[in-house]
Design a protein around this motif. Structure first.
Motif, short mmCIF file in Angstrom:
data_model
loop_
_atom_site.label_atom_id
_atom_site.label_comp_id
_atom_site.label_asym_id
_atom_site.label_seq_id
_atom_site.Cartn_x
_atom_site.Cartn_y
_atom_site.Cartn_z
N ASP A 9 0.83 -1.21 0.00
CA ASP A 9 0.00 0.00 0.00
C ASP A 9 0.86 1.27 0.00
N LYS A 77 -0.99 -4.39 -3.15
CA LYS A 77 -2.14 -3.56 -2.80
C LYS A 77 -3.09 -4.41 -1.99
N THR A 78 -3.42 -3.95 -0.79
CA THR A 78 -4.29 -4.77 0.05
C THR A 78 -5.76 -4.36 -0.09
#
Lengths: 183, 627
Positions: A9, A77-78
């Protein structure tokens, strides 16, 4: 063993080689939803709530962060629209077994009739019994939609003294599993 | 037999076999599983008795062989060297065949293939349309070889490719040839075989394993079974060459126990290969050691998935595990493992012997070589067909398969098993090629090809596949287990006429999530049957939902049987045969079906004489008010 540097992120994260993305993220204070993950156990990859998007060699794909090994230069990317779509549907499929995530995503009801079971089959009890206690008392019986948790009758006496898996169960549902001697 | 210690000894043995055998006439009897069920054992025994009786044993040999492929017309008898082909031969025909064909050189006309259009009898096997349009490379051995006799395999050049590989090439050169050939995995994924081998070769961990995936489980598919039953040495030879290329000394053949003949023939072949020195230590004196163990699958479809298969060999439950490190690097016992499908391995000896250039000339640039399909369902010529990649589906179904029986209309073809999809008529000219099929929303899969006619309901078809997968998934990950459970519920609702338009939207949403979120290939591809039905047969789905109508007349809740009083002549056949006693005769001497009692078995339609055709299927809602 060395360490690798990656981005989760947008945040720079270093992690030991051999760790998974989920472990690296949790250590760095980044939360990724998860259900079947338990630190002491081998990665299992069953609940799929921990899916993230990884970009490596200019290719982006969705992977289970609990099983995907950390790699130098990985970008993770979470959260994204696609990930949210997956997680929301999983919450509905697991209804009502993921209440925190349901609240987070504002889901108040499932569109499916979940009359199947009160167990998410995360397998923490089965795996704990096998991997940590080396007992193999619990196992998965049947496959597909008939999968269920079961105990080997000849071995359940072991449980009287142990019951360590009980506390690992999401909400202690293993206590209610039909067919269990302690039900 | 003592072990062969050099390529020279192998060639000497080959010449000895060939010269001992001379130029005998031969009666080959297809003894694949299909023909065995039609009496091939008795037929072979009868031929042997008759040949002995007529004292012809010195010049005629009787040989039970592997599957000839034209399963629709079994048992198949081919007389060599003329290649005269007799179909549906029985014990009663044996004396006549021997007397007429083998002694007098005449034909038994009634057993020859009859061209359905011209009515002409076709003498030779290669002229029969079913065979004429095929290019049989892998299946060529099947029709010549007794799979339990290694001499038969050696006589047609068996193990020459192994000798060539071991003595004339380095492992790297073998990998280069396989890469150059463009061979792609025949098990479904279509991954380049040479690249896979190279990955395993380059992996640092040891030992390494070479594995045959013979856990073929797609409904309607039996390519791998027939290869393993009919020519096991071909696969074993391919496996040894592969093991040499990747640097493995131990191999496995994972074959499902539901294939008893394949299990048996594989075991016999391995024993013979050991006896002759093709397996074991110092193979053919090359210094290379390799041996094979057979692992019998216990009946789980999902065990065909690579990581599940390896779990099963390790003695664990056959469940897939996350594969972010490929099994070619970290597979069986976490060691580099090269797993290929039966048909992939079977290609290897040919590529080594004839070269990559020869192989690449067959097929399309992206999908080289040939592919075996099991052509089944509503098609005249059911059987195993081998064609060059790139042939159109139309040619396979209509030229080789001779079209749809009973003057029915073609509706769809299902390729790739439960992981594949259905393709409609407008895509009949699609070439069979890994990429083209995937683009169209189906997949090559291992080569199942199920033809469906106008009487097939596509919603019911999707429901069937999802039901299969929901029970054959391992059940480990949530999207696959719970997603399929809900898809099955929805599809059941739709086939019962209880579906809503929201259900269709829900199906689409489930498909899109299961596809990306499932743990293994089974889950990820499990949505293909539903997605392809929604894409190509959306109107039919809507008819079930909006109009509560099953256009194909399959979904029982949506149809009713009705006797047209104008057409009924009161013969009573329907009433006599009705298992539910739902049919009675009225005062007007015509029959009428009591809709409350009717169980919709359809027997009345099939027994009503062709000249009356009084029973018809009508939408169920026509009766809902009346009853």
């Amino acid at each position: 063993m060395g360490t690798v540097a990656m981005k989760i992120d947008g945040k720079n994260v270093t992690a030991d080689e051999g760790k998974t993305i989920l472990q690296a993220a949790l250590a760095a204070g980044i939360d990724i939803p998860h259900m079947c993950y338990l630190e002491q156990l081998e990665p299992y990859g069953a609940c799929r709530l921990c899916m993230v998007e990884v970009t490596a060699n200019k290719r982006t794909r969705m992977v289970a962060s609990c099983a995907y090994p950390v790699k130098e230069g990985l970008e993770v990317k979470t959260d994204s629209e696609a990930l949210r779509k997956v997680r929301k549907l999983l919450v509905e499929l697991l209804w009502p077994l993921a209440p925190e995530l349901a609240e987070k995503y504002g889901i108040t009801a499932s569109r499916f009739s979940n009359d199947h079971t009160d167990c998410s089959m995360c397998g923490k009890c089965v795996r704990y019994c096998s991997e940590i206690k080396k007992k193999e008392v619990l196992y998965f019986k049947g496959r597909g939609i008939e999968r269920e948790i079961a105990a080997v009758p000849e071995l359940v006496s072991e449980c009287v003294y142990c019951q360590e898996c009980f506390k690992e169960c999401n909400g202690g549902l293993i206590l209610k599993q039909a067919g269990m001697p302690w039900a | 037999m003592s072990k062969l210690k050099s390529p020279g000894e192998l060639e000497a043995l080959r010449h000895e076999i060939q010269s001992k055998r001379g130029a005998k006439q031969m009666i080959t009897v297809c003894s694949g599983t299909g023909c065995l069920a039609c009496g091939a054992v008795e037929l072979t025994a009868a031929f042997i008795r008759e040949i002995e009786k007529k004292e012809l044993a010195h010049k005629v040999e009787v040989r039970p062989t592997g599957c000839h492929g034209f399963c629709e017309r079994g048992p198949i008898v081919v007389i060599l060297p003329q290649k005269i082909c007799y179909l549906r031969a029985s014990v009663e025909d044996v004396a006549e065949i021997v007397e007429k064909t083998l002694i007098k050189g005449e034909l038994v006309d009634r057993l020859l293939y009859e061209d359905p259009e011209t009515g002409k009898r076709i003498r030779y096997v290669d002229d029969i349309p079913f065979y004429k349009h095929q290019q049989r490379i892998l299946l060529a051995g099947n029709v010549l070889i007794d799979p339990t006799n290694i001499w038969d395999y050696l006589a047609v050049g068996g193990y020459a490719a192994l000798a060539k590989a071991l003595f004339e090439s380095t492992p790297e050169e073998i990998i280069d040839i396989v890469k150059e050939s463009g061979l792609r995995g025949r098990g479904g994924g279509g991954f380049p075989t040479g690249v896979k081998w190279e990955t395993t070769r380059n992996a640092s961990a040891k030992p390494k394993y070479a594995i045959v995936n013979a856990d073929e489980g797609d409904p309607g598919a039996y390519m791998d079974r027939s290869l393993l039953e009919g020519n096991p040495h071909g696969i074993i030879e391919g496996l040894i060459i592969g093991a040499y290329a990747i640097g493995a000394n131990e191999g496995f053949i994972y074959v499902r126990r539901e294939y008893p003949l394949a299990c048996k023939n594989t075991r016999i072949a391995i024993e013979q290969a050991r006896e002759y020195g093709f397996l074991g230590t110092d193979i053919l004196g090359s210094g290379f050691d390799f041996d094979i163990s057979v692992h019998h699958g216990a009946g789980a479809f999902v065990s065909g998935e690579s990581s599940a298969l390896m779990n099963a060999i390790e003695g664990r439950v056959g469940e897939p595990r996350p594969k972010y490190v490929h099994t070619s690097v970290k597979g069986l016992w976490d060691k580099p493992s090269c797993l290929n499908n039966v048909e992939t391995w079977a290609n290897i000896p040919f590529i080594v012997t004839k070269g990559a250039g020869w192989f690449k000339r067959m097929g399309t640039p992206g999908s080289t070589g040939t592919k075996i399909f099991s052509l089944v369902g509503k098609v005249n010529n059911t059987g195993l067909v081998e064609v060059p990649m790139g042939m159109s589906i139309r040619d396979i179904i209509f030229k080789i398969g001779a079209g749809i029986p009973g003057n029915k209309k073609f509706k769809a073809v299902q390729t790739g098993g439960p992981s594949g999809g259905v393709l409609p008529e407008k895509l009949l000219d699609l070439p069979v090629d890994f990429d083209e099929l995937t683009k169209a929303g189906s997949m090559m899969g291992s080569g199942g090809m199920i033809v469906m006619d106008e009487d097939t309901c596509m919603v019911d078809t999707a429901r069937y596949y999802i039901d299969f997968l929901a029970h054959e998934s391992c059940g480990k990950c949530v999207p696959c287990r719970e997603g399929l459970r809900q898809m099955l519920k929805i599809l059941n609702r739709i086939t019962r006429g209880e579906g809503t338009m929201e259900d269709i939207g829900l199906l689409e949403e489930l498909c899109s999530v299961i596809k990306v979120a499932s743990l293994c290939g089974l889950g990820q591809s499990s949505v293909n049957p539903v997605m392809s039905v929604l894409k190509y047969f959306g109107k039919e789905v809507e008819a079930h939902v909006k109009d509560k109508r099953c256009p194909a007349g399959v979904c029982k809740n949506l149809i009713a049987f009705h006797i047209d009083p104008e057409k009924c002549k009161g013969c009573g056949l329907c009433a006599k045969n009705c298992p539910a006693n739902a049919i009675t005769k009225t005062a007007d001497k015509v029959h009428v079906i009591d809709q409350d009692l009717c169980i919709k078995c359809g027997l009345c339609i099939s027994v009503c004489p062709e000249k009356f055709r009084a029973v018809e299927k009508v939408p169920a809602f026509q009766f809902q008010n009346a009853v």
